[in-house]
Every structure is written in structure tokens, then in C-alpha cells.
Design a protein around this motif. Structure first.
Motif, PDB file in Angstrom:
ATOM      1  N   VAL A 143       8.753  -1.756 -14.245  1.00 16.39           N
ATOM      2  CA  VAL A 143       8.249  -0.628 -13.653  1.00 16.39           C
ATOM      3  C   VAL A 143       6.994  -0.525 -13.298  1.00 16.39           C
ATOM      4  O   VAL A 143       6.578  -0.390 -12.193  1.00 16.39           O
ATOM      5  N   LEU A 144       5.913  -0.851 -14.190  1.00 12.54           N
ATOM      6  CA  LEU A 144       4.617  -0.707 -13.983  1.00 12.54           C
ATOM      7  C   LEU A 144       4.192  -1.788 -13.083  1.00 12.54           C
ATOM      8  O   LEU A 144       3.407  -1.426 -12.023  1.00 12.54           O
ATOM      9  N   SER A 145       4.544  -2.997 -13.053  1.00 13.61           N
ATOM     10  CA  SER A 145       4.306  -4.142 -12.300  1.00 13.61           C
ATOM     11  C   SER A 145       4.791  -3.727 -10.897  1.00 13.61           C
ATOM     12  O   SER A 145       4.283  -4.278  -9.615  1.00 13.61           O
ATOM     13  N   ALA A 146       6.186  -3.546 -10.815  1.00 12.37           N
ATOM     14  CA  ALA A 146       6.792  -3.061  -9.605  1.00 12.37           C
ATOM     15  C   ALA A 146       5.945  -1.976  -8.727  1.00 12.37           C
ATOM     16  O   ALA A 146       5.570  -2.309  -7.405  1.00 12.37           O
ATOM     17  N   TRP A 147       5.149  -1.207  -9.397  1.00  9.82           N
ATOM     18  CA  TRP A 147       4.302  -0.128  -8.853  1.00  9.82           C
ATOM     19  C   TRP A 147       2.971  -0.639  -8.274  1.00  9.82           C
ATOM     20  O   TRP A 147       2.661  -0.799  -7.126  1.00  9.82           O
ATOM     21  N   THR A 148       2.319  -1.504  -9.414  1.00  8.70           N
ATOM     22  CA  THR A 148       0.919  -1.838  -8.936  1.00  8.70           C
ATOM     23  C   THR A 148       0.718  -3.155  -8.282  1.00  8.70           C
ATOM     24  O   THR A 148       0.163  -3.247  -7.310  1.00  8.70           O
ATOM     25  N   ASP A 149       1.830  -4.288  -8.571  1.00  3.97           N
ATOM     26  CA  ASP A 149       1.887  -5.382  -7.783  1.00  3.97           C
ATOM     27  C   ASP A 149       2.244  -5.102  -6.265  1.00  3.97           C
ATOM     28  O   ASP A 149       1.431  -5.698  -5.488  1.00  3.97           O
ATOM     29  N   THR A 150       3.060  -4.101  -6.205  1.00  2.60           N
ATOM     30  CA  THR A 150       3.644  -4.045  -4.799  1.00  2.60           C
ATOM     31  C   THR A 150       2.433  -3.404  -3.899  1.00  2.60           C
ATOM     32  O   THR A 150       2.083  -3.902  -2.931  1.00  2.60           O
ATOM     33  N   TRP A 151       2.099  -2.055  -4.365  1.00  5.40           N
ATOM     34  CA  TRP A 151       0.989  -1.485  -3.554  1.00  5.40           C
ATOM     35  C   TRP A 151      -0.415  -2.033  -3.729  1.00  5.40           C
ATOM     36  O   TRP A 151      -1.030  -1.896  -2.531  1.00  5.40           O
ATOM     37  N   LEU A 152      -0.871  -2.840  -4.459  1.00  5.02           N
ATOM     38  CA  LEU A 152      -2.050  -3.690  -4.318  1.00  5.02           C
ATOM     39  C   LEU A 152      -2.086  -5.026  -3.550  1.00  5.02           C
ATOM     40  O   LEU A 152      -3.125  -5.560  -3.654  1.00  5.02           O
ATOM     41  N   SER A 153      -0.740  -5.378  -3.277  1.00  6.97           N
ATOM     42  CA  SER A 153      -0.762  -6.696  -2.584  1.00  6.97           C
ATOM     43  C   SER A 153      -1.027  -6.683  -1.136  1.00  6.97           C
ATOM     44  O   SER A 153      -0.911  -5.484  -0.478  1.00  6.97           O
ATOM     45  N   GLU A 154      -1.568  -7.674  -0.658  1.00  6.77           N
ATOM     46  CA  GLU A 154      -2.322  -7.831   0.622  1.00  6.77           C
ATOM     47  C   GLU A 154      -1.026  -7.706   1.581  1.00  6.77           C
ATOM     48  O   GLU A 154      -1.303  -7.103   2.567  1.00  6.77           O
ATOM     49  N   ALA A 155       0.030  -8.229   1.464  1.00  2.00           N
ATOM     50  CA  ALA A 155       1.015  -8.064   2.189  1.00  2.00           C
ATOM     51  C   ALA A 155       1.814  -6.948   2.402  1.00  2.00           C
ATOM     52  O   ALA A 155       2.349  -6.692   3.368  1.00  2.00           O
ATOM     53  N   SER A 159      -0.229  -4.080   2.702  1.00  4.59           N
ATOM     54  CA  SER A 159      -1.371  -3.346   3.018  1.00  4.59           C
ATOM     55  C   SER A 159      -1.256  -2.544   4.330  1.00  4.59           C
ATOM     56  O   SER A 159      -1.916  -1.645   4.738  1.00  4.59           O
ATOM     57  N   ASP A 160      -0.500  -3.102   5.285  1.00  8.21           N
ATOM     58  CA  ASP A 160      -0.168  -2.564   6.659  1.00  8.21           C
ATOM     59  C   ASP A 160       1.072  -1.776   6.578  1.00  8.21           C
ATOM     60  O   ASP A 160       1.207  -1.298   7.765  1.00  8.21           O
ATOM     61  N   TRP A 161       1.650  -1.402   5.421  1.00  6.40           N
ATOM     62  CA  TRP A 161       2.861  -0.428   5.559  1.00  6.40           C
ATOM     63  C   TRP A 161       2.239   0.822   5.982  1.00  6.40           C
ATOM     64  O   TRP A 161       1.554   1.401   5.507  1.00  6.40           O
ATOM     65  N   THR A 162       3.273   1.352   6.811  1.00 10.08           N
ATOM     66  CA  THR A 162       3.233   2.831   7.320  1.00 10.08           C
ATOM     67  C   THR A 162       4.487   3.602   7.492  1.00 10.08           C
ATOM     68  O   THR A 162       5.226   2.614   7.873  1.00 10.08           O
ATOM     69  N   LEU A 163       4.656   4.791   7.264  1.00 11.37           N
ATOM     70  CA  LEU A 163       5.805   5.317   7.379  1.00 11.37           C
ATOM     71  C   LEU A 163       6.343   5.322   8.667  1.00 11.37           C
ATOM     72  O   LEU A 163       7.374   5.131   9.342  1.00 11.37           O
TER      73      LEU A 163
END
Length: 269
Positions: A179-191, A193-197
Motif C-alpha cells: 500500500v505504501l509503495s504503491a502510493w509513494t513509488d507511483t506518484w514520485l515516478s518520473e513516468a 509526472s505528466d498525469w492530469t485529470l
């Protein structure tokens, strides 16, 4: 204010594992069936239990059935099979919520999401425009902001302190590290970084209310403004004074009043 009953706990089978869900219904069940249920989408470290008493209070305040569920990998639901994909927000709406919607026969629903759950709720509103009656987001993100990343880095460092993982294990068991790594690793990933709603969903064709704390450590007031702008008819947003990232816990009466006014305006139409 109507009384409520905790009607039932539900297990929903998916091709990848079981989902845990809970439903709250007003005492007048027959009358509540006329109203569309409110479906809650939890945040990145959340689960049904971490909504605490908010579902009950929401049910009491609105007279609507309230449904909350643990996403796969969280809470009492089964473990997620592998790493969380970068398109996990859209994936939740297209795959897992679709199954929950079918199993619970949700012809109409109101989507309410906290934090990343708000983005998931927005995807559901866009994906099922004939069924989603209203969208409410609480402290949701619309893009990857430096404030968001800073807050995640701070939280990640805090969880490295002795005993801190026990806070997650209490709710997620042996899935806590995932759970923790799914949150932190995903959002801190460079890949990621360009996500927008805006780039991942079409316009939202239902009443929309975006609630956001004045001092939210995971996002500025730009987020509710951009979320409200997704509505085909003018969406609304409200900045809650003296609140951070969990307004429904920090100022529940204000949140319940705002949600009640939105749903009341829909009922009057």
C-alpha cells in the motif's frame, strides 16, 4: 435527521480477487431506494474502516444509502496481483468499479472520492454519464504538483521511523508495505509526472462540487478550480477554512452541509 442501520457487508468477486464493501441504509429503506446511493472512493492509504464514522453520518444527513469499498490491495480486500499500473486511476473506474456497479445493481449513483479517490470518482462520472447523478471530490488532485510530491516525500520519510508501519498494518495487514509503495513509488515516478485529470477523462455532465482544505499539504487551491472546470455546466468548489487534507474528519459538519445542499438542489430539480 433519520436513523440509519448498518445493513450489510458484501464481498464482490473479480477476476483478480475479492473486494470488501459495506453498505449503510436509512431506517426507511423503501424510501431510500428511490434515491441514488452515494459511493465512496478512498484515498491512497485508505480503506472502508478509515472513513470512520463519515459514512454513517453521511447516510444520516442525506437519507441516501452509502456504499464504501476497499480497492483491491487495500483493507480487507484481497492483495493486488503485482505492481500498481500507472493508469491505476482510470483502471479503477473501467475495471473494478464496473464490476461493483454490476454486482450491486447501481443503475444510478453519486460518486464521492477523497484525495486520489476523487480522481477515480471523476473517472466514474465521465465513464457512466447516464448513471452518475452527481460528483463530489474532497481534497482531490487534478495534476502532479510540487506540493503534492513534497507531502508524499515527507510522509514516506515518516513511515521509515520505528513503529510507523504498524499504523498501516492495523488496517491493511500484510499488504501494508505494498500500500505504501504503491502510493509513494507511483506518484514520485518520473513516468507519472505528466498525469492530469483533464488529459485522461472527457467532460463531466453532472452537478459537481470540489471541496478542498485551505491548508491541504498535498495540493493547492488550483486543484478544486481545475476539477470544477471539468463540468459541462458550471461546477462549484469550496475552500474550507483551517482544514488540511482530510476535511471530512477535520470539519465534518461543513462537509456534510455542503454535500447536503448539493444533493438537495438535485432533488429539487
Amino acid at each position: 435527521m433519520p436513523s440509519f442501520i448498518n445493513a450489510e457487508t458484501v464481498w464482490i468477486d473479480t477476476p483478480h480477487g475479492r473486494l470488501f464493501a459495506r453498505r449503510w441504509l436509512p431506517l426507511d429503506v423503501a424510501r431510500s431506494r428511490v434515491k441514488p446511493p452515494i459511493v465512496l472512493f478512498h484515498d491512497s492509504l485508505g480503506c472502508v474502516q478509515l472513513w470512520r464514522d463519515f459514512p454513517q453520518r453521511l447516510c444520516q444527513a442525506t437519507g441516501h444509502e452509502v456504499i464504501a469499498y476497499d480497492r483491491l490491495g487495500f483493507g480487507e480486500s484481497d492483495a493486488y496481483p503485482g505492481d500498481l499500473p500507472l493508469h491505476f486511476i482510470r483502471d479503477e473506474a473501467e475495471r473494478f468499479f464496473a464490476i461493483l456497479r454490476t454486482e450491486l445493481q447501481l443503475d444510478r449513483f453519486i460518486a464521492l472520492g477523497h484525495s486520489v479517490g476523487g480522481a477515480m470518482a471523476a473517472h466514474c462520472a465521465a465513464l457512466y454519464p447516464q448513471s452518475c447523478v452527481a460528483l463530489i471530490t474532497i481534497a482531490a488532485q487534478a495534476f502532479v504538483e510540487e506540493r503534492t510530491l513534497h507531502g508524499i516525500r515527507v510522509a514516506k520519510a515518516q513511515f521509515e521511523a520505528p513503529g510507523q508501519m504498524a499504523r498501516l498494518e492495523k488496517y491493511h495487514g500484510d499488504k501494508a508495505h505494498w500500500v505504501l509503495s504503491a502510493w509513494t513509488d507511483t506518484w514520485l515516478s518520473e513516468a507519472f509526472s505528466d498525469w492530469t485529470l483533464e488529459s485522461t477523462i472527457d467532460a463531466i455532465d453532472c452537478p459537481l462540487l470540489a471541496l478542498h482544505g485551505e491548508h491541504d499539504e498535498y495540493g493547492s487551491a488550483l486543484h478544486p478550480v481545475r476539477i470544477a472546470g471539468l463540468a459541462t455546466t458550471p461546477g462549484d468548489y469550496l475552500i474550507l477554512d483551517n482544514c488540511q487534507h482530510v476535511p471530512h474528519r477535520e470539519a465534518p459538519e461543513v462537509v456534510l452541509d455542503a454535500v447536503g445542499r448539493l444533493l438537495g438542489s438535485i432533488a429539487d430539480e
